[in-house]
Design a protein around this motif. Structure first.
Motif, PDB file in Angstrom:
ATOM      1  N   GLU A 386       0.833  -1.196   0.000  1.00  0.00           N
ATOM      2  CA  GLU A 386       0.000   0.000   0.000  1.00  0.00           C
ATOM      3  C   GLU A 386       0.876   1.257   0.000  1.00  0.00           C
ATOM      4  O   GLU A 386       2.094   1.180   0.189  1.00  0.00           O
ATOM      5  CB  GLU A 386      -0.896   0.019   1.254  1.00  0.00           C
ATOM      6  N   ARG A 387       0.228   2.376  -0.153  1.00  0.00           N
ATOM      7  CA  ARG A 387       0.933   3.667  -0.149  1.00  0.00           C
ATOM      8  C   ARG A 387       1.580   3.915   1.221  1.00  0.00           C
ATOM      9  O   ARG A 387       2.677   4.470   1.307  1.00  0.00           O
ATOM     10  CB  ARG A 387      -0.069   4.785  -0.474  1.00  0.00           C
ATOM     11  N   GLU A 388       0.911   3.486   2.276  1.00  0.00           N
ATOM     12  CA  GLU A 388       1.433   3.661   3.625  1.00  0.00           C
ATOM     13  C   GLU A 388       1.815   2.309   4.213  1.00  0.00           C
ATOM     14  O   GLU A 388       1.065   1.331   4.071  1.00  0.00           O
ATOM     15  CB  GLU A 388       0.407   4.356   4.528  1.00  0.00           C
ATOM     16  N   LEU A 389       2.941   2.270   4.871  1.00  0.00           N
ATOM     17  CA  LEU A 389       3.399   1.014   5.467  1.00  0.00           C
ATOM     18  C   LEU A 389       4.249   1.324   6.684  1.00  0.00           C
ATOM     19  O   LEU A 389       4.475   2.468   7.033  1.00  0.00           O
ATOM     20  CB  LEU A 389       4.165   0.190   4.431  1.00  0.00           C
ATOM     21  N   TYR A 390       4.703   0.229   7.341  1.00  0.00           N
ATOM     22  CA  TYR A 390       5.557   0.381   8.520  1.00  0.00           C
ATOM     23  C   TYR A 390       6.860  -0.377   8.325  1.00  0.00           C
ATOM     24  O   TYR A 390       6.869  -1.484   7.750  1.00  0.00           O
ATOM     25  CB  TYR A 390       4.866  -0.163   9.768  1.00  0.00           C
ATOM     26  N   ILE A 391       7.940   0.238   8.807  1.00  0.00           N
ATOM     27  CA  ILE A 391       9.218  -0.459   8.914  1.00  0.00           C
ATOM     28  C   ILE A 391       9.669  -0.365  10.377  1.00  0.00           C
ATOM     29  O   ILE A 391       9.063   0.342  11.186  1.00  0.00           O
ATOM     30  CB  ILE A 391      10.298   0.158   7.993  1.00  0.00           C
ATOM     31  N   GLU A 392      10.728  -1.071  10.706  1.00  0.00           N
ATOM     32  CA  GLU A 392      11.271  -0.988  12.060  1.00  0.00           C
ATOM     33  C   GLU A 392      11.912   0.389  12.285  1.00  0.00           C
ATOM     34  O   GLU A 392      12.648   0.890  11.419  1.00  0.00           O
ATOM     35  CB  GLU A 392      12.344  -2.059  12.282  1.00  0.00           C
ATOM     36  N   ALA A 393      11.631   0.956  13.448  1.00  0.00           N
ATOM     37  CA  ALA A 393      12.249   2.235  13.779  1.00  0.00           C
ATOM     38  C   ALA A 393      13.775   2.124  13.759  1.00  0.00           C
ATOM     39  O   ALA A 393      14.469   3.080  13.367  1.00  0.00           O
ATOM     40  CB  ALA A 393      11.764   2.704  15.149  1.00  0.00           C
ATOM     41  N   ASP A 394      14.295   0.947  14.144  1.00  0.00           N
ATOM     42  CA  ASP A 394      15.750   0.758  14.159  1.00  0.00           C
ATOM     43  C   ASP A 394      16.348   0.694  12.761  1.00  0.00           C
ATOM     44  O   ASP A 394      17.579   0.757  12.606  1.00  0.00           O
ATOM     45  CB  ASP A 394      16.104  -0.535  14.897  1.00  0.00           C
ATOM     46  N   ASP A 395      15.505   0.563  11.742  1.00  0.00           N
ATOM     47  CA  ASP A 395      16.013   0.485  10.377  1.00  0.00           C
ATOM     48  C   ASP A 395      16.151   1.858   9.722  1.00  0.00           C
ATOM     49  O   ASP A 395      16.409   1.961   8.516  1.00  0.00           O
ATOM     50  CB  ASP A 395      15.101  -0.403   9.524  1.00  0.00           C
ATOM     51  N   PHE A 396      15.964   2.907  10.516  1.00  0.00           N
ATOM     52  CA  PHE A 396      16.182   4.259   9.999  1.00  0.00           C
ATOM     53  C   PHE A 396      17.136   5.003  10.915  1.00  0.00           C
ATOM     54  O   PHE A 396      17.047   4.911  12.149  1.00  0.00           O
ATOM     55  CB  PHE A 396      14.863   5.042   9.904  1.00  0.00           C
ATOM     56  N   MET A 397      18.059   5.741  10.318  1.00  0.00           N
ATOM     57  CA  MET A 397      18.966   6.578  11.088  1.00  0.00           C
ATOM     58  C   MET A 397      19.128   7.900  10.340  1.00  0.00           C
ATOM     59  O   MET A 397      19.508   7.921   9.161  1.00  0.00           O
ATOM     60  CB  MET A 397      20.316   5.891  11.269  1.00  0.00           C
ATOM     61  N   GLU A 398      18.785   8.994  11.021  1.00  0.00           N
ATOM     62  CA  GLU A 398      18.819  10.297  10.365  1.00  0.00           C
ATOM     63  C   GLU A 398      20.245  10.697  10.010  1.00  0.00           C
ATOM     64  O   GLU A 398      20.487  11.288   8.948  1.00  0.00           O
ATOM     65  CB  GLU A 398      18.176  11.359  11.267  1.00  0.00           C
ATOM     66  N   GLU A 399      21.179  10.369  10.882  1.00  0.00           N
ATOM     67  CA  GLU A 399      22.597  10.617  10.609  1.00  0.00           C
ATOM     68  C   GLU A 399      23.307   9.271  10.698  1.00  0.00           C
ATOM     69  O   GLU A 399      23.811   8.903  11.766  1.00  0.00           O
ATOM     70  CB  GLU A 399      23.163  11.622  11.604  1.00  0.00           C
ATOM     71  N   PRO A 400      23.330   8.527   9.613  1.00  0.00           N
ATOM     72  CA  PRO A 400      23.836   7.156   9.656  1.00  0.00           C
ATOM     73  C   PRO A 400      25.315   7.069  10.011  1.00  0.00           C
ATOM     74  O   PRO A 400      26.132   7.876   9.552  1.00  0.00           O
ATOM     75  CB  PRO A 400      23.589   6.641   8.236  1.00  0.00           C
ATOM     76  N   THR A 401      25.635   6.107  10.836  1.00  0.00           N
ATOM     77  CA  THR A 401      27.029   5.834  11.185  1.00  0.00           C
ATOM     78  C   THR A 401      27.659   4.982  10.099  1.00  0.00           C
ATOM     79  O   THR A 401      26.968   4.411   9.238  1.00  0.00           O
ATOM     80  CB  THR A 401      27.106   5.106  12.530  1.00  0.00           C
ATOM     81  N   LYS A 402      28.970   4.864  10.148  1.00  0.00           N
ATOM     82  CA  LYS A 402      29.674   4.057   9.166  1.00  0.00           C
ATOM     83  C   LYS A 402      29.200   2.607   9.245  1.00  0.00           C
ATOM     84  O   LYS A 402      29.096   2.035  10.334  1.00  0.00           O
ATOM     85  CB  LYS A 402      31.175   4.132   9.406  1.00  0.00           C
ATOM     86  N   GLY A 403      28.913   2.017   8.111  1.00  0.00           N
ATOM     87  CA  GLY A 403      28.468   0.632   8.085  1.00  0.00           C
ATOM     88  C   GLY A 403      26.967   0.452   8.225  1.00  0.00           C
ATOM     89  O   GLY A 403      26.482  -0.679   8.233  1.00  0.00           O
ATOM     90  N   PHE A 404      26.213   1.558   8.358  1.00  0.00           N
ATOM     91  CA  PHE A 404      24.754   1.482   8.453  1.00  0.00           C
ATOM     92  C   PHE A 404      24.193   1.488   7.031  1.00  0.00           C
ATOM     93  O   PHE A 404      24.268   2.492   6.322  1.00  0.00           O
ATOM     94  CB  PHE A 404      24.210   2.672   9.243  1.00  0.00           C
ATOM     95  N   PHE A 405      23.640   0.345   6.603  1.00  0.00           N
ATOM     96  CA  PHE A 405      23.199   0.215   5.215  1.00  0.00           C
ATOM     97  C   PHE A 405      21.678   0.184   5.092  1.00  0.00           C
ATOM     98  O   PHE A 405      21.141  -0.238   4.072  1.00  0.00           O
ATOM     99  CB  PHE A 405      23.793  -1.042   4.597  1.00  0.00           C
ATOM    100  N   ARG A 406      21.011   0.620   6.143  1.00  0.00           N
ATOM    101  CA  ARG A 406      19.559   0.650   6.071  1.00  0.00           C
ATOM    102  C   ARG A 406      19.088   2.037   5.641  1.00  0.00           C
ATOM    103  O   ARG A 406      19.847   2.769   5.004  1.00  0.00           O
ATOM    104  CB  ARG A 406      18.981   0.209   7.428  1.00  0.00           C
ATOM    105  N   LEU A 407      17.879   2.407   5.979  1.00  0.00           N
ATOM    106  CA  LEU A 407      17.307   3.630   5.420  1.00  0.00           C
ATOM    107  C   LEU A 407      17.826   4.884   6.131  1.00  0.00           C
ATOM    108  O   LEU A 407      17.953   4.905   7.358  1.00  0.00           O
ATOM    109  CB  LEU A 407      15.781   3.571   5.518  1.00  0.00           C
ATOM    110  N   ALA A 408      18.117   5.895   5.332  1.00  0.00           N
ATOM    111  CA  ALA A 408      18.576   7.192   5.824  1.00  0.00           C
ATOM    112  C   ALA A 408      18.177   8.243   4.786  1.00  0.00           C
ATOM    113  O   ALA A 408      17.858   7.904   3.635  1.00  0.00           O
ATOM    114  CB  ALA A 408      20.088   7.186   6.034  1.00  0.00           C
ATOM    115  N   PRO A 409      18.155   9.514   5.158  1.00  0.00           N
ATOM    116  CA  PRO A 409      17.791  10.554   4.176  1.00  0.00           C
ATOM    117  C   PRO A 409      18.632  10.459   2.911  1.00  0.00           C
ATOM    118  O   PRO A 409      19.867  10.399   2.964  1.00  0.00           O
ATOM    119  CB  PRO A 409      18.059  11.850   4.943  1.00  0.00           C
ATOM    120  N   GLY A 410      17.951  10.410   1.768  1.00  0.00           N
ATOM    121  CA  GLY A 410      18.627  10.336   0.484  1.00  0.00           C
ATOM    122  C   GLY A 410      19.131   8.960   0.118  1.00  0.00           C
ATOM    123  O   GLY A 410      19.673   8.770  -0.980  1.00  0.00           O
TER     124      GLY A 410
END
Length: 562
Positions: A386-410
């Motif tokens: 659907e247009r709206e869905l849920y992912i794990e909060a832990d799978d997003f990082m606004e300022e990703p650290t090195k080695g973080f390959f999940r979702l981040a801005p851009g």
């Protein structure tokens, strides 16, 4: 039921049985028994004994009895009896028509006691329990004769009859075997074999007010049932001489023999029924079947399979040497069994909303995915996108650290069995907390790779926004140290793990999971193995227990904490 064997070759009990069969001992019969006391729920140590006794009988074409050793009415209950039966059956133990109770033999056991008195090998002692203990001495001090040791046969028979008739209060008299107060083994220093106990029995009611002690009732129950190999744990090794003495003085012809093996010693738990009961009574756990408890019912409720416990029992083997087994081996057995059998599903434990801005409003579609990557026979299922869905909060990082390959801005990731999505904007509440992500999707990547060959490193699980809410309970080890009851100066309860349970009441799960049956198990992709709680789930409102993580995360945490 699988027979417990050591990793290399046969275990010593199999060697004993095979030698007995070759020599014709017991006429070649193999007859074992599993004899728990109905004074608590069975734990994982009993699982080893169940697998061993029933497994050996099955391997050699013999029989195994279930016998409830109910000789202490103060601690026994029918609830415990029923729980024992359930646990043994669940593990695969089959006793057919051979379920017995020590209380079945109370009249016979009384007759055996009378016979010992008549032989001059038992007497009624009027010392208190404390005095008996003091007279007995210890390994360095010889025992002293009771002043009542030389009562006549007639007086002993009269007193014993009157004990049975209820003439005396608890503790007034005790029937003791008359063996050797100077024996180097304190066990043979005239051990008590009958006591007065005015208490209601769960099966015999108020018929009896004297009850045989374990050492007397156990070996004679074995003999009555025709047991050939009486298998017990090493703490009974020094009592074998008493077993032999009682049987030798009362049983003619073929008789049972006792053999001992090392009991299960498992890290991060306690095996004492007394301590397990203490935690139940003090409300430190929710009950005997709390999924954190190493009781068989607790393990079952948590989602452990009978097959994984049998596999564990086989891997640890049978020996005569005490050794510790690490909890990680049990978890490995559970993990390996569930990896083969558990269908896959997706659940989001800590939901973070995602809006796919370039996906048409009001539109949805069905995406096909496999229920198991290696078992085609488990089929496929459809996922609603659907247009709206849920992912794990832990799978997003606004300022990703090195080695973080999940979702981040851009950044761009793959949604499992769906599309590539890219995070375009982050929505926060008035406290600065991320509450929503605005993303776009690439319609050309449905269920696969991008046509232009671009790659993404992260693959996330997800559920549609319409997915039902479910409660998820994350269970971990009940104790935070390997040996919680080793330090005699500290209460074992001080080592309880404060993080042994985390309840997540607002998880989101695939719609099909809402109708899952109690005890059904699944692998929640990327999260671990879970099952439907058999006690608290309701139709359409499941509660999921985490059985075990996908990997041994505990070991990593322990290293991190050092």
């Amino acid at each position: 039921m699988t027979t417990i064997s050591e990793a290399q070759g046969q275990n010593f009990l199999q060697e004993i049985i095979e030698e007995d069969r070759r020599s014709g001992k017991h006429g070649g019969r193999v007859h074992t028994r599993f004899p728990p006391e109905p004074n608590g729920y069975l734990h994982i140590g009993h699982a080893k004994s169940i697998c061993l006794n029933f497994g050996l009988a099955q391997q050699y074409g013999g029989k195994c009895n279930l016998r409830l050793d109910d000789t202490n009415p103060l601690t026994e209950d029918t609830d415990y009896v029923q729980s024992i039966e359930r646990d043994v059956k669940w593990l695969g133990g089959e006793w057919d028509d051979r379920k017995f109770f020590a209380s079945d033999y109370f009249e016979k056991l009384y007759g055996f006691a009378v016979s010992l008195i008549q032989q001059g090998k038992a007497y009624v002692c009027s010392l208190t329990a404390e005095e008996i203990s003091a007279y007995r001495g210890d390994f360095n001090t010889p025992g002293r004769d009771s002043p009542y040791r030389n009562r006549s046969v007639e007086e002993n028979l009269d007193l014993f009859r009157r004990m049975r008739a209820g003439e005396f209060p608890d503790g007034k008299h005790t029937l003791r075997a008359k063996i050797d107060m100077a024996s180097p083994n304190p066990v043979l220093r005239d051990p008590p074999i009958y006591r007065i106990r005015h208490a209601h029995h769960h099966r015999t009611g108020d018929t009896w007010c004297i009850y045989p002690l374990y050492d007397f009732a156990h070996c004679l129950s074995d003999a009555i049932e025709g047991i050939t190999h009486s298998i017990c744990t090493l703490e009974f090794e020094n009592r074998r001489v008493l077993y032999d003495w009682i049987v030798g003085n009362l049983i003619q012809g073929d008789r049972p023999y006792q053999y001992e093996f090392a009991r299960l010693k498992l890290t991060y738990t306690v095996m004492s029924k007394r301590k397990l009961l203490q935690m139940v009574n003090e409300g430190l756990v929710s009950g005997w079947d709390d999924p954190r408890m190493m009781t068989i019912s607790g393990l079952r409720r948590r989602g452990c399979t009978a097959a994984s416990l049998r596999d564990f029992a086989t891997r640890i083997g049978v020996s005569k040497t005490d050794s510790w087994i690490d909890m990680s081996l049990l978890e490995l057995c559970i993990r390996e069994d569930l990896n083969e059998r558990a269908p896959r599903a997706m659940a989001v434990l800590r939901p973070l909303k995602v809006v796919i801005e370039n996906y048409p409003e009001g539109q949805s579609e069905e995406l096909e995915t496999s229920n198991h990557p290696a078992r085609e026979e488990l089929g496929k299922r459809m996922l609603r996108f659907e247009r709206e869905l849920y992912i794990e909060a832990d799978d997003f990082m606004e300022e990703p650290t090195k080695g973080f390959f999940r979702l981040a801005p851009g950044k761009e990731v793959r949604l499992r069995s769906a599309y590539f999505i890219k995070c375009e904007r982050v929505i926060k509440d008035d406290k600065g907390q991320v509450v929503e992500l605005r993303c776009t999707y690439d319609a050309a990547t449905r269920g696969g790779d991008a046509p232009d060959g671009r790659k993404v490193k992260g693959t996330l699980h997800w559920v549609p926004a319409s997915a039902p809410v479910a409660e998820v309970r994350l269970y971990d080890r009940l104790f935070s140290v390997e040996h919680p009851d080793r330090d005699k100066d500290k209460d074992f309860k001080t080592f309880l793990n404060p993080n042994s349970l985390e309840v997540l009441p607002n998880a989101r799960v695939e719609p099909m999971l809402a109708q899952a049956a109690p005890e059904a198990f699944f692998q929640f992709e990327r999260l671990g193995y879970f099952n439907v709680d058999s006690k608290d789930s309701q139709p359409g409102k499941p509660v999921f227990n985490r059985t075990v993580t996908l990997k041994d995360s505990w070991a990593k945490e322990q290293v991190k904490g050092k």
